[in-house]
Design a protein around this motif. Structure first.
Motif, PDB file in Angstrom:
ATOM      1  N   GLN A 125      23.533  18.074 -19.980  1.00 33.46           N
ATOM      2  CA  GLN A 125      24.928  18.175 -19.553  1.00 33.46           C
ATOM      3  C   GLN A 125      25.228  19.573 -19.004  1.00 33.46           C
ATOM      4  OE1 GLN A 125      27.770  17.286 -22.630  1.00 33.46           O
ATOM      5  NE2 GLN A 125      29.327  16.676 -21.154  1.00 33.46           N
ATOM      6  N   GLY A 126      25.742  19.635 -17.793  1.00 34.60           N
ATOM      7  CA  GLY A 126      26.180  20.891 -17.219  1.00 34.60           C
ATOM      8  C   GLY A 126      25.084  21.796 -16.698  1.00 34.60           C
ATOM      9  N   ARG A 127      23.874  21.274 -16.481  1.00 31.74           N
ATOM     10  CA  ARG A 127      22.797  22.127 -15.980  1.00 31.74           C
ATOM     11  C   ARG A 127      23.070  22.558 -14.545  1.00 31.74           C
ATOM     12  NH1 ARG A 127      16.782  20.458 -16.993  1.00 31.74           N
ATOM     13  NH2 ARG A 127      16.604  22.634 -16.367  1.00 31.74           N
ATOM     14  N   ASP A 128      22.737  23.800 -14.243  1.00 30.59           N
ATOM     15  CA  ASP A 128      22.946  24.374 -12.922  1.00 30.59           C
ATOM     16  C   ASP A 128      21.643  24.274 -12.138  1.00 30.59           C
ATOM     17  OD1 ASP A 128      23.860  25.689 -10.696  1.00 30.59           O
ATOM     18  OD2 ASP A 128      23.738  27.696 -11.585  1.00 30.59           O
ATOM     19  N   LEU A 129      21.505  23.204 -11.345  1.00 34.25           N
ATOM     20  CA  LEU A 129      20.294  22.965 -10.577  1.00 34.25           C
ATOM     21  C   LEU A 129      20.654  22.642  -9.134  1.00 34.25           C
ATOM     22  CD1 LEU A 129      18.324  20.668 -13.061  1.00 34.25           C
ATOM     23  CD2 LEU A 129      17.705  23.012 -12.439  1.00 34.25           C
ATOM     24  N   PRO A 130      19.738  22.890  -8.186  1.00 33.16           N
ATOM     25  CA  PRO A 130      19.972  22.457  -6.812  1.00 33.16           C
ATOM     26  C   PRO A 130      20.222  20.955  -6.760  1.00 33.16           C
ATOM     27  CG  PRO A 130      18.065  23.910  -6.922  1.00 33.16           C
ATOM     28  CD  PRO A 130      18.450  23.598  -8.344  1.00 33.16           C
ATOM     29  N   LEU A 131      20.989  20.520  -5.790  1.00 31.32           N
ATOM     30  CA  LEU A 131      21.457  19.133  -5.747  1.00 31.32           C
ATOM     31  C   LEU A 131      20.316  18.129  -5.853  1.00 31.32           C
ATOM     32  CD1 LEU A 131      24.292  17.728  -3.590  1.00 31.32           C
ATOM     33  CD2 LEU A 131      22.100  16.550  -3.587  1.00 31.32           C
ATOM     34  N   ARG A 132      19.258  18.308  -5.101  1.00 34.07           N
ATOM     35  CA  ARG A 132      18.187  17.313  -5.086  1.00 34.07           C
ATOM     36  C   ARG A 132      17.365  17.309  -6.371  1.00 34.07           C
ATOM     37  NH1 ARG A 132      15.683  17.214   1.102  1.00 34.07           N
ATOM     38  NH2 ARG A 132      17.613  16.542   2.131  1.00 34.07           N
ATOM     39  N   ARG A 133      17.534  18.327  -7.230  1.00 30.48           N
ATOM     40  CA  ARG A 133      16.814  18.363  -8.498  1.00 30.48           C
ATOM     41  C   ARG A 133      17.695  17.960  -9.678  1.00 30.48           C
ATOM     42  NH1 ARG A 133      14.455  23.988  -9.455  1.00 30.48           N
ATOM     43  NH2 ARG A 133      13.570  22.908 -11.253  1.00 30.48           N
ATOM     44  N   ARG A 134      18.962  17.653  -9.406  1.00 28.95           N
ATOM     45  CA  ARG A 134      19.870  17.320 -10.497  1.00 28.95           C
ATOM     46  C   ARG A 134      19.550  15.953 -11.092  1.00 28.95           C
ATOM     47  NH1 ARG A 134      25.904  18.449  -8.432  1.00 28.95           N
ATOM     48  NH2 ARG A 134      26.288  17.047 -10.216  1.00 28.95           N
ATOM     49  N   ASN A 135      19.567  15.887 -12.419  1.00 26.85           N
ATOM     50  CA  ASN A 135      19.344  14.629 -13.128  1.00 26.85           C
ATOM     51  C   ASN A 135      20.614  13.817 -13.294  1.00 26.85           C
ATOM     52  OD1 ASN A 135      16.605  14.902 -13.510  1.00 26.85           O
ATOM     53  ND2 ASN A 135      16.766  15.755 -15.561  1.00 26.85           N
ATOM     54  N   ASP A 136      21.785  14.450 -13.134  1.00 26.91           N
ATOM     55  CA  ASP A 136      23.046  13.769 -13.428  1.00 26.91           C
ATOM     56  C   ASP A 136      23.620  13.032 -12.232  1.00 26.91           C
ATOM     57  OD1 ASP A 136      23.602  16.135 -12.066  1.00 26.91           O
ATOM     58  OD2 ASP A 136      25.523  16.436 -13.081  1.00 26.91           O
ATOM     59  N   LEU A 137      22.871  12.935 -11.140  1.00 29.34           N
ATOM     60  CA  LEU A 137      23.276  12.160  -9.971  1.00 29.34           C
ATOM     61  C   LEU A 137      22.401  10.916  -9.879  1.00 29.34           C
ATOM     62  CD1 LEU A 137      23.663  15.050  -7.366  1.00 29.34           C
ATOM     63  CD2 LEU A 137      25.509  13.817  -8.529  1.00 29.34           C
ATOM     64  N   LEU A 138      23.018   9.774  -9.639  1.00 29.98           N
ATOM     65  CA  LEU A 138      22.269   8.523  -9.563  1.00 29.98           C
ATOM     66  C   LEU A 138      21.244   8.583  -8.430  1.00 29.98           C
ATOM     67  CD1 LEU A 138      25.322   6.215 -10.147  1.00 29.98           C
ATOM     68  CD2 LEU A 138      23.201   6.024 -11.457  1.00 29.98           C
ATOM     69  N   HIS A 139      20.035   8.104  -8.728  1.00 24.19           N
ATOM     70  CA  HIS A 139      18.958   8.145  -7.747  1.00 24.19           C
ATOM     71  C   HIS A 139      17.864   7.167  -8.158  1.00 24.19           C
ATOM     72  CE1 HIS A 139      17.671  10.785 -11.017  1.00 24.19           C
ATOM     73  NE2 HIS A 139      16.418  10.549 -10.645  1.00 24.19           N
ATOM     74  N   THR A 140      17.074   6.755  -7.194  1.00 26.11           N
ATOM     75  CA  THR A 140      15.813   6.063  -7.479  1.00 26.11           C
ATOM     76  C   THR A 140      14.697   7.084  -7.327  1.00 26.11           C
ATOM     77  OG1 THR A 140      15.766   5.340  -5.155  1.00 26.11           O
ATOM     78  CG2 THR A 140      16.570   3.755  -6.800  1.00 26.11           C
ATOM     79  N   PRO A 262      18.646   2.699  -9.860  1.00 27.87           N
ATOM     80  CA  PRO A 262      19.295   4.000  -9.757  1.00 27.87           C
ATOM     81  C   PRO A 262      19.776   4.439 -11.136  1.00 27.87           C
ATOM     82  CG  PRO A 262      20.080   2.508  -8.041  1.00 27.87           C
ATOM     83  CD  PRO A 262      19.300   1.675  -9.014  1.00 27.87           C
ATOM     84  N   HIS A 263      19.480   5.668 -11.496  1.00 26.09           N
ATOM     85  CA  HIS A 263      19.760   6.138 -12.849  1.00 26.09           C
ATOM     86  C   HIS A 263      20.117   7.612 -12.810  1.00 26.09           C
ATOM     87  CE1 HIS A 263      15.556   6.986 -11.945  1.00 26.09           C
ATOM     88  NE2 HIS A 263      15.590   7.966 -12.842  1.00 26.09           N
ATOM     89  N   ALA A 264      20.816   8.062 -13.845  1.00 20.41           N
ATOM     90  CA  ALA A 264      21.160   9.472 -14.003  1.00 20.41           C
ATOM     91  C   ALA A 264      21.277   9.754 -15.487  1.00 20.41           C
ATOM     92  CB  ALA A 264      22.466   9.799 -13.284  1.00 20.41           C
ATOM     93  N   VAL A 265      20.955  10.995 -15.863  1.00 22.37           N
ATOM     94  CA  VAL A 265      21.065  11.435 -17.255  1.00 22.37           C
ATOM     95  C   VAL A 265      22.261  12.371 -17.345  1.00 22.37           C
ATOM     96  CG1 VAL A 265      19.869  12.437 -19.226  1.00 22.37           C
ATOM     97  CG2 VAL A 265      18.548  11.337 -17.406  1.00 22.37           C
ATOM     98  N   LEU A 266      23.268  11.980 -18.134  1.00 18.28           N
ATOM     99  CA  LEU A 266      24.504  12.753 -18.204  1.00 18.28           C
ATOM    100  C   LEU A 266      24.506  13.763 -19.337  1.00 18.28           C
ATOM    101  CD1 LEU A 266      27.104   9.927 -17.505  1.00 18.28           C
ATOM    102  CD2 LEU A 266      25.848  11.361 -15.889  1.00 18.28           C
ATOM    103  N   ALA A 267      23.826  13.460 -20.432  1.00 19.71           N
ATOM    104  CA  ALA A 267      23.826  14.359 -21.584  1.00 19.71           C
ATOM    105  C   ALA A 267      22.643  14.022 -22.474  1.00 19.71           C
ATOM    106  CB  ALA A 267      25.138  14.244 -22.373  1.00 19.71           C
TER     107      ALA A 267
END
Length: 303
Positions: A125-140, A262-267
């Motif tokens: 939760q709240g990690r400061d990462l570049p957009l394409r490396r973020r886990n909290d955004l839905l993606h395949t 599509p999945h994302a990790v929020l916390a």
């Protein structure tokens, strides 16, 4: 989306094992309230004591089973003894998951490639990462330097936090998402794609040449990588797509085809994961596979 809860695996029939594969391939998450993968309390305490001092360095620590190698370890705080112990724990975890899944997903046995395992010590939760490396955004999922050439990305997760849940959100499986977004928003893969030639030229240019054939992307892999980036970067998709929330308790495990869901990790903090690349020919319900969906849409073979 469907969550399939599994409380017992002993004595399962071949028909049940095939059904578990079918449910996975249809986009379900198979959930084990009590993980079938046992770790000792001492190993769990050791893992929970590991911290990356700079969370921007790496999303996780990777273990490569084929070379028995760890990458992503924070060299500012690591000491040789701790690295050796972490490698030993990760080796045992990878072997335990593989032994379990060889029986549990019997139709796939011998038809997957063992890929990386990972340890994820950071709070998500709240990690400061570049957009394409973020886990909290839905993606395949797709791998920038490890094209699958149509093999499926199957991942097995363990929440090893002592008390907290690991909070996920997922969306509809690949066919629904690709059908809506690929024709209008992102170009379909083309069978005459120059992606493979471009990657070969790049490898040659930096002195790697033919020594890294895994860098060559098929049209399928090229699309999957672009689709991964597109989903993370598309605000309309992130805000308006169907969403299903799951909280995986401490001590639980779950598995899913992350190339289609599509999945994302929020916390959450402290998780283990093992990845497999399952051959396209091993699928018991191939109509659900991203490769099948894209080849239908493109009207051509893509690998």
């Amino acid at each position: 989306m469907s969550l399939v809860t599994i409380t017992a695996t002993e004595g399962a029939s071949p028909e049940e094992k095939r059904e578990w594969c079918e449910r996975l391939e249809a986009g379900c998450i198979l959930f084990f309230p009590k993980s079938p993968i046992a770790l000792t309390e001492n190993d769990l305490l050791f893992l929970r004591g590991q911290q990356q001092t700079d969370s921007s360095l790496h999303k996780n620590i990777a273990y490569k089973p084929k070379s028995d190698e760890l990458t992503g370890v924070d060299t500012k705080t690591a000491n040789p003894a701790a690295v050796d112990r972490l490698r030993s724990i990760m080796r045992g975890y990878s072997q335990s998951v593989t032994t379990f899944l060889t029986g549990f997903l019997a139709p796939y046995a011998g038809r997957w490639r063992l890929d990386y395992a990972s340890f994820r010590p950071q709070e998500e939760q709240g990690r400061d990462l570049p957009l394409r490396r973020r886990n909290d955004l839905l993606h395949t999922d797709a791998f920038p330097t490890r094209p699958t050439h149509g093999a499926r990305i199957l991942r097995f997760f363990n929440n090893i936090h002592a008390t907290r849940t690991r909070d996920w959100v997922v969306s509809d499986p690949f066919r629904a998402v690709a059908t809506k977004y690929a024709p209008a928003e992102i170009a379909l893969p083309r069978p005459d794609s120059a992606a493979g030639r471009a990657m070969k030229s790049l490898a040659t240019g930096v002195g790697l040449g033919a020594a890294v054939p895994s860098f060559k992307r098929s049209p399928y892999d090229d699309f999957m990588m672009r689709f991964h980036n597109f989903l993370k970067e598309n605000g309309e998709f992130q805000s308006s797509c169907a969403k299903y929330d799951y909280q995986f308790p401490a001590g639980s495990s779950w598995m899913v085809y992350t190339d289609m869901v599509p999945h994302a990790v929020l916390a959450g903090q402290y998780a283990l994961e093992q990845t497999y690349l399952v051959a396209a020919e091993a699928m018991v319900a191939p109509e659900h596979a991203p490769l099948t969906v894209l080849e239908e849409m493109a009207g051509a073979k893509l690998i």
